[in-house]
Design a protein around this motif. Structure first.
Motif, mmCIF file in Angstrom:
data_model
loop_
_atom_site.group_PDB
_atom_site.id
_atom_site.type_symbol
_atom_site.label_atom_id
_atom_site.label_comp_id
_atom_site.label_asym_id
_atom_site.label_seq_id
_atom_site.Cartn_x
_atom_site.Cartn_y
_atom_site.Cartn_z
ATOM 1 N N VAL A 1 -6.217 0.249 19.388
ATOM 2 C CA VAL A 1 -6.575 -0.923 18.435
ATOM 3 C C VAL A 1 -7.474 -0.690 17.402
ATOM 4 C CG1 VAL A 1 -7.934 -2.138 19.737
ATOM 5 C CG2 VAL A 1 -6.532 -3.427 18.362
ATOM 6 N N ASP A 2 -8.468 0.094 17.733
ATOM 7 C CA ASP A 2 -9.664 0.609 16.804
ATOM 8 C C ASP A 2 -9.251 1.341 15.548
ATOM 9 O OD1 ASP A 2 -11.759 -1.332 17.934
ATOM 10 O OD2 ASP A 2 -12.015 0.075 19.452
ATOM 11 N N LYS A 3 -8.337 2.392 16.032
ATOM 12 C CA LYS A 3 -8.153 3.486 15.042
ATOM 13 C C LYS A 3 -6.848 2.801 14.262
ATOM 14 C CE LYS A 3 -8.747 7.537 17.992
ATOM 15 N NZ LYS A 3 -8.162 8.434 18.880
ATOM 16 N N TRP A 4 -6.079 1.736 14.843
ATOM 17 C CA TRP A 4 -5.069 1.135 13.958
ATOM 18 C C TRP A 4 -5.721 0.186 13.175
ATOM 19 C CZ3 TRP A 4 -4.387 -4.064 13.601
ATOM 20 C CH2 TRP A 4 -3.403 -4.799 13.035
ATOM 21 N N TYR A 5 -6.853 -0.461 13.462
ATOM 22 C CA TYR A 5 -7.288 -1.334 12.164
ATOM 23 C C TYR A 5 -8.026 -0.688 11.057
ATOM 24 C CZ TYR A 5 -10.286 -4.806 9.908
ATOM 25 O OH TYR A 5 -10.856 -5.185 9.139
ATOM 26 N N ILE A 6 -8.732 0.850 11.493
ATOM 27 C CA ILE A 6 -9.281 1.377 10.559
ATOM 28 C C ILE A 6 -8.140 2.191 9.668
ATOM 29 C CG2 ILE A 6 -10.317 3.732 9.932
ATOM 30 C CD1 ILE A 6 -11.943 3.314 12.926
ATOM 31 N N SER A 7 -6.945 2.393 10.049
ATOM 32 C CA SER A 7 -6.026 2.954 9.399
ATOM 33 C C SER A 7 -5.339 1.755 8.445
ATOM 34 C CB SER A 7 -4.489 3.258 10.251
ATOM 35 O OG SER A 7 -3.508 3.983 9.538
ATOM 36 N N MET A 8 -5.153 0.525 8.769
ATOM 37 C CA MET A 8 -4.800 -0.700 8.210
ATOM 38 C C MET A 8 -5.762 -0.818 6.922
ATOM 39 S SD MET A 8 -1.946 -2.258 9.130
ATOM 40 C CE MET A 8 -2.045 -3.718 8.823
ATOM 41 N N THR A 9 -7.089 -0.917 7.053
ATOM 42 C CA THR A 9 -7.948 -0.977 5.931
ATOM 43 C C THR A 9 -7.970 0.317 5.076
ATOM 44 O OG1 THR A 9 -9.616 0.039 7.399
ATOM 45 C CG2 THR A 9 -9.589 -2.388 7.593
ATOM 46 N N GLN A 10 -7.534 1.331 5.386
ATOM 47 C CA GLN A 10 -7.506 2.428 4.439
ATOM 48 C C GLN A 10 -6.200 2.556 3.911
ATOM 49 O OE1 GLN A 10 -8.618 5.733 7.021
ATOM 50 N NE2 GLN A 10 -10.727 5.279 7.047
ATOM 51 N N THR A 11 -5.155 1.806 4.081
ATOM 52 C CA THR A 11 -3.713 1.752 3.431
ATOM 53 C C THR A 11 -3.413 0.640 3.181
ATOM 54 O OG1 THR A 11 -2.943 1.824 5.727
ATOM 55 C CG2 THR A 11 -3.236 4.137 4.795
ATOM 56 N N ILE A 12 -2.952 -0.147 3.859
ATOM 57 C CA ILE A 12 -2.095 -1.376 3.526
ATOM 58 C C ILE A 12 -3.089 -2.500 2.908
ATOM 59 C CG2 ILE A 12 -0.722 -3.505 4.500
ATOM 60 C CD1 ILE A 12 0.583 -1.463 6.462
ATOM 61 N N LEU A 13 -4.265 -2.756 3.794
ATOM 62 C CA LEU A 13 -4.884 -3.760 3.182
ATOM 63 C C LEU A 13 -6.002 -3.231 2.014
ATOM 64 C CD1 LEU A 13 -6.370 -4.975 6.846
ATOM 65 C CD2 LEU A 13 -4.351 -5.921 5.331
ATOM 66 N N LYS A 14 -5.890 -1.922 1.753
ATOM 67 C CA LYS A 14 -6.728 -1.566 0.721
ATOM 68 C C LYS A 14 -6.338 -1.967 -0.751
ATOM 69 C CE LYS A 14 -9.167 2.534 -0.615
ATOM 70 N NZ LYS A 14 -9.278 4.020 -0.169
ATOM 71 N N ASN A 15 -5.092 -2.428 -0.572
ATOM 72 C CA ASN A 15 -4.494 -2.917 -1.977
ATOM 73 C C ASN A 15 -4.716 -4.364 -2.311
ATOM 74 O OD1 ASN A 15 -3.103 -0.508 -2.556
ATOM 75 N ND2 ASN A 15 -1.606 -0.845 -1.344
ATOM 76 N N GLY A 16 -5.362 -4.879 -1.202
ATOM 77 C CA GLY A 16 -5.801 -6.371 -1.475
ATOM 78 C C GLY A 16 -4.644 -7.253 -1.536
ATOM 79 N N PRO A 17 -4.931 -8.824 -1.681
ATOM 80 C CA PRO A 17 -3.897 -9.666 -2.162
ATOM 81 C C PRO A 17 -3.517 -9.690 -3.509
ATOM 82 C CG PRO A 17 -6.062 -10.752 -2.254
ATOM 83 C CD PRO A 17 -6.232 -9.227 -1.791
ATOM 84 N N PRO A 18 -2.160 -10.056 -3.761
ATOM 85 C CA PRO A 18 -1.820 -10.075 -5.184
ATOM 86 C C PRO A 18 -2.696 -10.539 -6.060
ATOM 87 C CG PRO A 18 0.210 -10.785 -3.693
ATOM 88 C CD PRO A 18 -1.445 -10.817 -2.894
ATOM 89 N N ASN A 19 -2.280 -10.059 -7.428
ATOM 90 C CA ASN A 19 -3.315 -10.587 -8.573
ATOM 91 C C ASN A 19 -2.323 -10.865 -9.580
ATOM 92 O OD1 ASN A 19 -2.778 -8.140 -9.878
ATOM 93 N ND2 ASN A 19 -4.595 -7.235 -8.770
ATOM 94 N N ALA A 20 -2.986 -11.490 -10.862
ATOM 95 C CA ALA A 20 -1.958 -11.941 -11.743
ATOM 96 C C ALA A 20 -1.136 -10.825 -12.205
ATOM 97 C CB ALA A 20 -2.883 -12.724 -12.889
ATOM 98 N N TRP A 21 -1.999 -9.416 -12.514
ATOM 99 C CA TRP A 21 -0.933 -8.383 -13.058
ATOM 100 C C TRP A 21 0.148 -7.968 -12.107
ATOM 101 C CZ3 TRP A 21 0.795 -6.165 -16.796
ATOM 102 C CH2 TRP A 21 1.188 -4.704 -16.929
ATOM 103 N N SER A 22 -0.292 -7.769 -10.908
ATOM 104 C CA SER A 22 0.845 -7.218 -10.025
ATOM 105 C C SER A 22 1.796 -8.407 -9.764
ATOM 106 C CB SER A 22 -0.022 -7.202 -8.471
ATOM 107 O OG SER A 22 -0.424 -8.426 -7.777
ATOM 108 N N MET A 23 1.491 -9.715 -9.824
ATOM 109 C CA MET A 23 2.548 -10.642 -10.052
ATOM 110 C C MET A 23 3.507 -10.712 -11.076
ATOM 111 S SD MET A 23 0.532 -13.875 -8.411
ATOM 112 C CE MET A 23 1.877 -14.961 -8.362
ATOM 113 N N LEU A 24 2.957 -10.349 -12.141
ATOM 114 C CA LEU A 24 3.869 -10.192 -13.602
ATOM 115 C C LEU A 24 4.465 -8.598 -13.504
ATOM 116 C CD1 LEU A 24 4.119 -10.917 -16.443
ATOM 117 C CD2 LEU A 24 2.240 -9.311 -17.349
ATOM 118 N N ARG A 25 4.035 -7.900 -12.902
ATOM 119 C CA ARG A 25 4.747 -6.508 -12.703
ATOM 120 C C ARG A 25 6.083 -6.657 -11.918
ATOM 121 N NH1 ARG A 25 2.119 -1.522 -13.497
ATOM 122 N NH2 ARG A 25 3.283 -0.609 -11.756
#
Length: 303
Positions: free
Chosen positions: A143-167
């Motif tokens: 679980v610890d390695k999983w969370y690190i992997s998530m933070t370095q990949t999927i979560l690194k992009n962060g929540p949608p912003n106005a630009w990503s929503m427009l795209r």
């Protein structure tokens, strides 16, 4: 050997072009008419594991083991209109709006013998109720390695912003509806607790997810598996031979695939953004050309 729509991912030559490495991003479709589809092969195995547990690796492994059409998030990227079906399934599951029946799953997954990764991993109860004969693999990871992997990949992009929503709006058919589907799934899986996607919340959800699968699956139909375990336990459980390859004149067991590591994840994300930008610019170019032609035509008529 089973056919697989994305065979290049099994290869590790990083000198190839983006189109060779990630064909599902460049050759989307033809869009399947799910409304006319039905089940044409038996559902044989569910791999229930959250993203960053080795889902891409086991997808390749199942293909090498002879399973035809393993449904994975890449399947949605290849046929983005599938996202609308998963959004309907999510509305039925989390928002209690409408229904999503076995017949609907047959239309969406009727060509598949196995599933893994999102979106299917979040519909374990519904899929097991629809296909009780299928075997189940829990895809484990520390679980610890999983969370690190998530933070370095999927979560690194962060929540949608106005630009990503427009795209996403400008590229709705190919990526906008997929991003909406992923937002629905991530919010309901990880964002429903007070505090949101904190480390403690996400680790607790990860552990509870696996415990839930263990509770609802009969022990004789369940395999606990990590990609480090290699082919043998997986092949023994599913009753298929271990894939082999010939080196020199000797037939040896294939190494278990290891794909979509952190660097590969970011390479795919960059390729996806490039594809999206090209499509948007092409559409804007067509719109500008149309406006210019109309303008020229009006000017000519008013002369």
């Amino acid at each position: 050997m089973a056919s697989e729509p994305f065979p290049s991912e099994f290869m590790s030559d990083y000198n190839r072009s983006d189109e060779e490495r990630f064909p599902e991003l460049f050759r989307q479709g033809p869009m399947a008419d799910r409304h006319k589809a039905t089940r044409i092969v038996p559902m044989r195995v569910f791999v229930f594991g959250l993203p960053r547990t080795g889902t891409s690796s086991i997808r390749i492994a199942l293909s090498r083991m002879g399973f035809n059409n393993i449904y994975h998030l890449l399947s949605v990227l290849h046929d983005p209109d599938d996202a609308q079906w998963w959004l309907r399934a999510g509305d039925a599951k989390w928002n209690k709006r409408g229904t999503f029946t076995k017949e609907d799953f047959d239309k969406l997954l009727g060509h598949c013998q196995a599933v893994c990764d999102l979106p299917p991993a979040l519909f374990a109860d519904e899929l097991m109720a629809s296909y009780p004969e299928a075997k189940v693999v829990i895809l484990n990871r520390d679980v610890d390695k999983w969370y690190i992997s998530m933070t370095q990949t999927i979560l690194k992009n962060g929540p949608p912003n106005a630009w990503s929503m427009l795209r996403g709006f400008l590229d709705w058919r190919e990526s906008g509806q997929v991003l909406k589907m992923l937002g629905q799934e991530m919010n309901n899986m990880f964002g429903s607790r007070p505090g949101g996607m904190t480390e403690s919340n996400m680790k607790a959800i990860f552990i509870e997810y696996h415990e839930h699968i263990r509770r609802i699956v009969p022990r004789e139909k369940l395999l606990e598996f990590k990609v480090q375990d290699g082919y043998k336990p997986l092949c023994d459980f599913l009753g298929v031979p271990v894939p082999t390859t010939v080196i020199g004149e000797k037939e040896v067991e294939e190494p278990f695939p290891r794909v979509n590591e952190g660097a590969a994840f970011h390479d795919r994300a960059n390729a996806m953004r490039k594809c999206q930008t090209r499509r948007i610019l092409k559409r804007i170019g067509k719109l500008v050309n149309a406006v210019v032609l109309v303008g020229v035509g009006l000017w000519y008529l008013r002369r």
